[in-house]
Design a protein around this motif. Sequence first.
Motif, short mmCIF file in Angstrom:
data_model
loop_
_atom_site.label_atom_id
_atom_site.label_comp_id
_atom_site.label_asym_id
_atom_site.label_seq_id
_atom_site.Cartn_x
_atom_site.Cartn_y
_atom_site.Cartn_z
N GLY A 98 3.31 5.34 14.35
CA GLY A 98 2.65 4.12 13.33
C GLY A 98 3.41 2.96 13.25
O GLY A 98 2.87 2.00 12.63
N MET A 99 4.74 2.95 13.62
CA MET A 99 5.59 2.03 13.26
C MET A 99 6.36 1.50 14.46
O MET A 99 7.56 1.05 14.36
CB MET A 99 6.35 2.29 12.06
N SER A 100 5.71 1.77 15.54
CA SER A 100 6.41 1.66 17.09
C SER A 100 5.50 1.01 18.03
O SER A 100 4.33 1.11 18.16
CB SER A 100 6.90 3.10 17.52
N LYS A 101 6.20 0.14 18.51
CA LYS A 101 5.78 -0.82 19.80
C LYS A 101 5.79 0.10 21.01
O LYS A 101 6.87 0.82 21.18
CB LYS A 101 6.28 -2.06 19.95
N ALA B 19 7.58 11.90 11.91
CA ALA B 19 6.71 10.94 11.15
C ALA B 19 7.13 9.65 11.50
O ALA B 19 8.12 9.46 12.26
CB ALA B 19 7.11 11.04 9.65
N SER B 20 6.14 8.72 11.34
CA SER B 20 6.36 7.36 11.94
C SER B 20 7.57 6.80 11.56
O SER B 20 8.36 5.95 12.12
CB SER B 20 5.05 6.54 11.62
N GLY B 21 7.96 7.03 10.36
CA GLY B 21 8.92 6.25 9.72
C GLY B 21 10.31 6.83 10.19
O GLY B 21 11.51 6.32 9.97
N GLU B 22 10.39 8.11 10.96
CA GLU B 22 11.68 8.90 11.32
C GLU B 22 11.55 8.61 13.00
O GLU B 22 12.56 9.17 13.53
CB GLU B 22 11.66 10.27 11.00
N PHE B 23 10.97 7.69 13.44
CA PHE B 23 10.93 7.70 14.91
C PHE B 23 12.36 6.89 15.46
O PHE B 23 12.68 7.29 16.52
CB PHE B 23 9.59 6.49 15.19
N CYS C 75 -1.21 6.36 15.53
CA CYS C 75 -1.06 6.53 13.84
C CYS C 75 -1.06 5.19 13.49
O CYS C 75 -0.46 4.27 13.98
CB CYS C 75 0.00 7.31 13.64
N THR C 76 -1.76 5.04 12.35
CA THR C 76 -1.59 3.63 11.65
C THR C 76 -1.07 3.96 10.51
O THR C 76 -1.75 4.40 9.64
CB THR C 76 -3.21 2.97 11.61
N SER C 77 -0.02 3.11 10.11
CA SER C 77 0.61 3.34 8.86
C SER C 77 -0.07 2.57 7.82
O SER C 77 0.79 1.40 7.21
CB SER C 77 2.24 3.15 8.88
N GLU C 78 -1.10 2.68 7.42
CA GLU C 78 -2.03 2.24 6.27
C GLU C 78 -3.01 3.35 5.50
O GLU C 78 -3.55 4.05 6.23
CB GLU C 78 -2.85 1.16 7.11
N TYR C 79 -2.71 3.01 4.18
CA TYR C 79 -3.17 4.20 3.37
C TYR C 79 -4.36 3.78 2.42
O TYR C 79 -3.84 3.10 1.37
CB TYR C 79 -2.06 4.89 2.78
N PRO C 80 -5.55 4.13 2.49
CA PRO C 80 -6.40 4.48 3.82
C PRO C 80 -6.36 3.51 4.80
O PRO C 80 -6.62 2.19 4.57
CB PRO C 80 -7.72 4.96 3.32
N SER D 273 7.32 -0.81 23.79
CA SER D 273 8.97 -0.94 24.15
C SER D 273 9.68 0.38 23.67
O SER D 273 10.60 0.67 24.37
CB SER D 273 9.43 -2.44 23.91
N GLU D 274 9.48 0.37 22.44
CA GLU D 274 10.18 1.69 21.61
C GLU D 274 9.79 3.06 21.98
O GLU D 274 10.62 4.04 22.07
CB GLU D 274 10.02 1.31 20.07
N ILE D 275 8.43 3.14 22.35
CA ILE D 275 8.10 4.32 22.64
C ILE D 275 8.31 4.81 24.11
O ILE D 275 8.89 5.87 24.28
CB ILE D 275 6.57 4.28 22.76
N TYR D 276 8.62 3.74 25.11
CA TYR D 276 9.22 3.80 26.43
C TYR D 276 10.62 4.82 26.49
O TYR D 276 10.76 5.46 27.12
CB TYR D 276 8.99 2.53 27.09
N LYS D 277 11.34 4.20 25.56
CA LYS D 277 12.77 4.39 25.27
C LYS D 277 12.83 6.02 25.02
O LYS D 277 13.44 6.93 25.53
CB LYS D 277 13.37 3.64 24.30
N ILE D 278 11.94 6.22 23.96
CA ILE D 278 12.14 7.79 23.45
C ILE D 278 11.52 8.54 24.39
O ILE D 278 11.81 9.66 24.64
CB ILE D 278 11.39 7.91 22.08
N VAL D 279 10.46 8.35 25.28
CA VAL D 279 9.79 9.11 26.24
C VAL D 279 10.76 9.32 27.53
O VAL D 279 10.99 10.36 28.02
CB VAL D 279 8.53 8.37 26.72
N LYS D 280 11.54 8.28 27.54
CA LYS D 280 12.49 8.42 28.94
C LYS D 280 13.53 9.43 28.34
O LYS D 280 13.86 10.09 29.38
CB LYS D 280 13.13 7.03 28.90
N LYS D 281 13.92 9.47 27.39
CA LYS D 281 14.89 10.32 26.79
C LYS D 281 14.46 11.77 26.62
O LYS D 281 15.09 12.70 27.19
CB LYS D 281 15.49 10.07 25.18
#
Length: 278
Positions: A155-158, A130-134, A181-186, A160-168
Motif C-alpha cells: 500500500g505504500m510502495s512503488k 503490513a504496508s507500513g513495515e515494507f 493494497c490501498t492505504s486509505e480507510y475506507p 521500484s521498491e517492490i522490485y528490490k524486495i522481490v529480488k531479495k
Amino acid sequence: MHSNLKIKKKIIGDDYKPFIIAEVGQSHGGSLKKAIRYIKSISETGVDAIKFQTHIASDESTLDEPFRVSFSKKYKSRYDYWKAMEFNEKEWKKISYYCQKNKVTLLSSPFSLKAVKLLKKIKIPAWKIASGEFFSDQMLKEIYKTKKPLLISTGMSKYSEIYKIVKKLKKEKIKFLLFQCTSEYPSNKGNIGLNIVDEFKKKFKCPAGLSDHSGNLMTLLSAIASGSNAIECHVKLNGPKNNPDFSSSISLKELKFLVEFNNYYYELKEAKINKNLL
C-alpha cells in the motif's frame, strides 16, 4: 506461470481456490476474551485464516508520541493505545490454541523486532508484512531467517521498491505473495487497483491478491472473479464503532457470503464441459 505458495496444507496459486484471510486488526480492543470470540465466530464462516496484529508499545512508540489520526478521546497518545492493544506471550499462546481448536490458520503482522521473536515462539506458519513495515529492514532480515512464506502488502510502495524486495526474496529462495493494497480507510473504489493484481503476477511470477480496506463486499467478490489468489479483508462484529478499522470492515454475514461465493465460483470454473458432447 508463477510459483505457488503453501501455508500449512493450503496451496495458493492460479490453479487453486483463493485463500481468504479475515483481519481482526484492533477490533478486539485489547480484550483476550473478545479476541477468542472473534476466532470462534470467524472460523464458523469457513475462512482459511484469521489475522491479528502483534503490537508492542515500548518498541513502536515513544511515551509522548501523538496520534497521527485522532479517533478516540480515551487514549492520550499512540503509546497508550498500543499498550492497551497488546497481548503477552501467554495470551498469544491462548490465541494460537483457540485457532487450532477452531481449525483456522493463525496469521499476524509484526510491527517490531520483539514482535517477530514473539510470533516465532508460537510457530506462526507464514508472515504477513503490513504496508507500513515494507521498509523495516532489520525486522525483515529476522523474518527471512525463518524461511517461511511472506504475504506482503504494498500500500505504500512503488514498483521500484517492490522490485528490490522481490529480488531479495528470490535470492533467499523464500516463497511470497504480493497484495495490492490501498492505504486509505475506507478505500474509494476508484483507488482499489484490481489491475495491479494481474500486473504483479506477470512482472514477478508470483501469486498475488487484494488486501482490501473498502469495507465493501462487492470489491472482494470482484477481486475473486478477476483472478486474485488471496483475499484479505477486515471483519467487524457488533460493538463500538470508534475502533479505527470499523469503516473499512465487512460484517460476519458478508464474510460468510464471501466464502460461499468463493467456493461456488471455484467449482463453476473447474466444471469444464465439452460443447461437442451436448
